[in-house]
Motif scaffolding. Structure first.
Motif, PDB file in Angstrom:
ATOM      1  N   ARG A   1      80.992  48.888  18.784  1.00 27.10           N
ATOM      2  CA  ARG A   1      81.949  48.582  17.719  1.00 27.10           C
ATOM      3  C   ARG A   1      82.857  49.777  17.444  1.00 27.10           C
ATOM      4  N   ALA A   2      82.272  50.969  17.454  1.00 25.72           N
ATOM      5  CA  ALA A   2      83.063  52.171  17.201  1.00 25.72           C
ATOM      6  C   ALA A   2      84.121  52.366  18.277  1.00 25.72           C
ATOM      7  N   GLY A   3      83.740  52.097  19.512  1.00 24.51           N
ATOM      8  CA  GLY A   3      84.689  52.225  20.610  1.00 24.51           C
ATOM      9  C   GLY A   3      85.839  51.240  20.491  1.00 24.51           C
ATOM     10  N   PHE A   4      85.500  49.977  20.173  1.00 24.94           N
ATOM     11  CA  PHE A   4      86.538  48.962  19.997  1.00 24.94           C
ATOM     12  C   PHE A   4      87.455  49.324  18.831  1.00 24.94           C
ATOM     13  N   ARG A   5      86.854  49.800  17.735  1.00 27.98           N
ATOM     14  CA  ARG A   5      87.644  50.173  16.565  1.00 27.98           C
ATOM     15  C   ARG A   5      88.625  51.288  16.916  1.00 27.98           C
ATOM     16  N   THR A   6      88.160  52.283  17.648  1.00 24.49           N
ATOM     17  CA  THR A   6      89.028  53.400  18.032  1.00 24.49           C
ATOM     18  C   THR A   6      90.206  52.915  18.867  1.00 24.49           C
ATOM     19  N   ILE A   7      89.931  52.042  19.824  1.00 28.50           N
ATOM     20  CA  ILE A   7      90.988  51.526  20.697  1.00 28.50           C
ATOM     21  C   ILE A   7      92.004  50.710  19.902  1.00 28.50           C
ATOM     22  N   LEU A   8      91.514  49.775  19.104  1.00 32.56           N
ATOM     23  CA  LEU A   8      92.409  48.854  18.405  1.00 32.56           C
ATOM     24  C   LEU A   8      93.169  49.522  17.265  1.00 32.56           C
ATOM     25  N   SER A   9      92.555  50.515  16.627  1.00 33.65           N
ATOM     26  CA  SER A   9      93.187  51.171  15.485  1.00 33.65           C
ATOM     27  C   SER A   9      94.390  52.014  15.883  1.00 33.65           C
ATOM     28  N   LEU A  10      94.539  52.287  17.168  1.00 32.20           N
ATOM     29  CA  LEU A  10      95.696  53.039  17.647  1.00 32.20           C
ATOM     30  C   LEU A  10      96.963  52.190  17.684  1.00 32.20           C
ATOM     31  N   GLU A  11      96.795  50.867  17.570  1.00 30.16           N
ATOM     32  CA  GLU A  11      97.937  49.969  17.672  1.00 30.16           C
ATOM     33  C   GLU A  11      98.526  49.680  16.291  1.00 30.16           C
ATOM     34  N   ASP A  12      99.841  49.743  16.207  1.00 30.06           N
ATOM     35  CA  ASP A  12     100.519  49.553  14.923  1.00 30.06           C
ATOM     36  C   ASP A  12     100.379  48.130  14.385  1.00 30.06           C
ATOM     37  N   ASP A  13     100.209  47.151  15.278  1.00 28.57           N
ATOM     38  CA  ASP A  13     100.206  45.762  14.841  1.00 28.57           C
ATOM     39  C   ASP A  13      98.795  45.180  14.724  1.00 28.57           C
TER      40      ASP A  13
ATOM     41  N   LYS B   1      83.119  43.448  29.262  1.00 25.30           N
ATOM     42  CA  LYS B   1      83.015  44.721  28.551  1.00 25.30           C
ATOM     43  C   LYS B   1      83.445  45.915  29.401  1.00 25.30           C
ATOM     44  N   ASN B   2      83.561  45.703  30.705  1.00 26.37           N
ATOM     45  CA  ASN B   2      84.033  46.813  31.539  1.00 26.37           C
ATOM     46  C   ASN B   2      85.558  46.805  31.679  1.00 26.37           C
ATOM     47  N   ALA B   3      86.232  45.959  30.917  1.00 27.10           N
ATOM     48  CA  ALA B   3      87.697  45.930  30.949  1.00 27.10           C
ATOM     49  C   ALA B   3      88.255  47.217  30.349  1.00 27.10           C
ATOM     50  N   GLY B   4      89.474  47.564  30.722  1.00 24.80           N
ATOM     51  CA  GLY B   4      90.106  48.765  30.204  1.00 24.80           C
ATOM     52  C   GLY B   4      90.597  48.577  28.779  1.00 24.80           C
ATOM     53  N   PRO B   5      90.869  49.668  28.067  1.00 30.16           N
ATOM     54  CA  PRO B   5      91.363  49.587  26.687  1.00 30.16           C
ATOM     55  C   PRO B   5      92.612  48.734  26.550  1.00 30.16           C
ATOM     56  N   GLU B   6      93.541  48.868  27.506  1.00 32.71           N
ATOM     57  CA  GLU B   6      94.776  48.098  27.407  1.00 32.71           C
ATOM     58  C   GLU B   6      94.515  46.601  27.548  1.00 32.71           C
ATOM     59  N   GLU B   7      93.460  46.240  28.288  1.00 29.81           N
ATOM     60  CA  GLU B   7      93.122  44.825  28.444  1.00 29.81           C
ATOM     61  C   GLU B   7      92.563  44.253  27.144  1.00 29.81           C
ATOM     62  N   LEU B   8      91.783  45.055  26.435  1.00 24.71           N
ATOM     63  CA  LEU B   8      91.256  44.609  25.145  1.00 24.71           C
ATOM     64  C   LEU B   8      92.397  44.373  24.166  1.00 24.71           C
ATOM     65  N   VAL B   9      93.314  45.321  24.090  1.00 27.85           N
ATOM     66  CA  VAL B   9      94.451  45.204  23.180  1.00 27.85           C
ATOM     67  C   VAL B   9      95.281  43.962  23.522  1.00 27.85           C
ATOM     68  N   SER B  10      95.548  43.783  24.806  1.00 31.46           N
ATOM     69  CA  SER B  10      96.331  42.631  25.243  1.00 31.46           C
ATOM     70  C   SER B  10      95.629  41.328  24.916  1.00 31.46           C
ATOM     71  N   ALA B  11      94.307  41.288  25.123  1.00 32.46           N
ATOM     72  CA  ALA B  11      93.539  40.070  24.863  1.00 32.46           C
ATOM     73  C   ALA B  11      93.600  39.696  23.386  1.00 32.46           C
ATOM     74  N   VAL B  12      93.476  40.678  22.513  1.00 32.71           N
ATOM     75  CA  VAL B  12      93.545  40.421  21.077  1.00 32.71           C
ATOM     76  C   VAL B  12      94.907  39.832  20.720  1.00 32.71           C
ATOM     77  N   ARG B  13      95.962  40.385  21.273  1.00 36.05           N
ATOM     78  CA  ARG B  13      97.306  39.884  20.974  1.00 36.05           C
ATOM     79  C   ARG B  13      97.510  38.473  21.522  1.00 36.05           C
ATOM     80  N   VAL B  14      96.983  38.225  22.700  1.00 38.41           N
ATOM     81  CA  VAL B  14      97.152  36.900  23.324  1.00 38.41           C
ATOM     82  C   VAL B  14      96.490  35.817  22.487  1.00 38.41           C
ATOM     83  N   VAL B  15      95.224  36.011  22.130  1.00 32.69           N
ATOM     84  CA  VAL B  15      94.535  34.961  21.366  1.00 32.69           C
ATOM     85  C   VAL B  15      95.073  34.868  19.939  1.00 32.69           C
TER      86      VAL B  15
END
Length: 220
Positions: free
Chosen positions: A16-28, A107-121
């Motif tokens: 969860r901490a890792g996901f939070r760090t990745i996603l919190s960097l995005e302005d949107d 879960k082995n996807a890259g950070p940019e893939e997680l960010v993109s996936a969140v935006r897509v859904v």
């Protein structure tokens, strides 16, 4: 795009901490909460009203599949569930499809893939990792419908246009809207319109079902 409210659900605090760090960097994107079990996820979804829920599968008390079923079935909630899993069991995937999950990411996807996936859904689209798409197609194309159904033409109330057929074939290759736009030299907004038309004409509830129908009936 307006601010995307995200709820993180995983029984591992470091994940969860890792996901939070990745996603919190995005302005949107704003992480509005966390949960460690399916029960906590259902309660948090109701209390926090997230737009997207990043959901693990294996958790104590209640797994992510049952939590997804309850959240999607709740008419007062409008959250898209993104399953984030190691994907080592096909039965989890198909149960999550039935439960109404909007996306699947390894879960082995890259950070940019997680960010993109969140935006897509969050935008109302369904998203599947290519590995997942291949497994879904393999399972459903060889299901109890049998080989004749795979080759049988699909009766459409209105035929697909040539461009819609191209979009459907690209969807069957697990391409995102952005990738389809680049391939066909059209805008992403135009791709979204074509995808919407394809789903309507096929009578499919989402991209996954559309791809399955395409492979079963020789459209891709």
């Amino acid at each position: 795009m307006s601010d995307i409210r995200v709820l993180l659900v995983d029984d591992h605090a470091m994940m969860r901490a890792g996901f939070r760090t990745i996603l919190s960097l995005e302005d949107d994107i704003t992480v509005v909460g966390e949960a460690a079990t399916g029960l906590e996820a259902v309660a948090a979804a109701s209390a926090l009203r997230p737009a997207v829920i990043c959901m693990d599968v294996q958790m104590p008390d209640m797994d992510g599949l049952e939590a997804t079923r309850r959240i999607v079935a709740d008419p007062t909630l409008d959250a898209a569930v993104l399953i984030v899993t190691t994907f080592d069991r096909d039965d989890y995937l198909f149960a999550a499809l039935s439960a109404g999950a909007s996306g699947f990411l390894l879960k082995n996807a890259g950070p940019e893939e997680l960010v993109s996936a969140v935006r897509v859904v969050a935008g109302g689209d369904a998203l599947l990792a290519p590995e997942v798409t291949r497994r879904v197609i393999a399972r459903f194309a060889s299901s109890d419908a049998g080989p004749r159904a795979v080759a049988a033409p699909l009766a459409l109330a209105e035929p697909l246009t040539e461009r819609e057929s191209e979009v459907l074939r690209s969807m069957a290759e697990a391409l995102s809207n952005a990738e389809i736009a680049a391939r066909l030299y059209i805008g992403e907004a135009t791709v979204k319109t074509h995808v919407s038309n394809v789903l309507q004409k096929l009578g499919a509830r989402d991209r996954v079902q559309a791809v399955v129908l395409a492979h079963r009936h020789g459209l891709a």
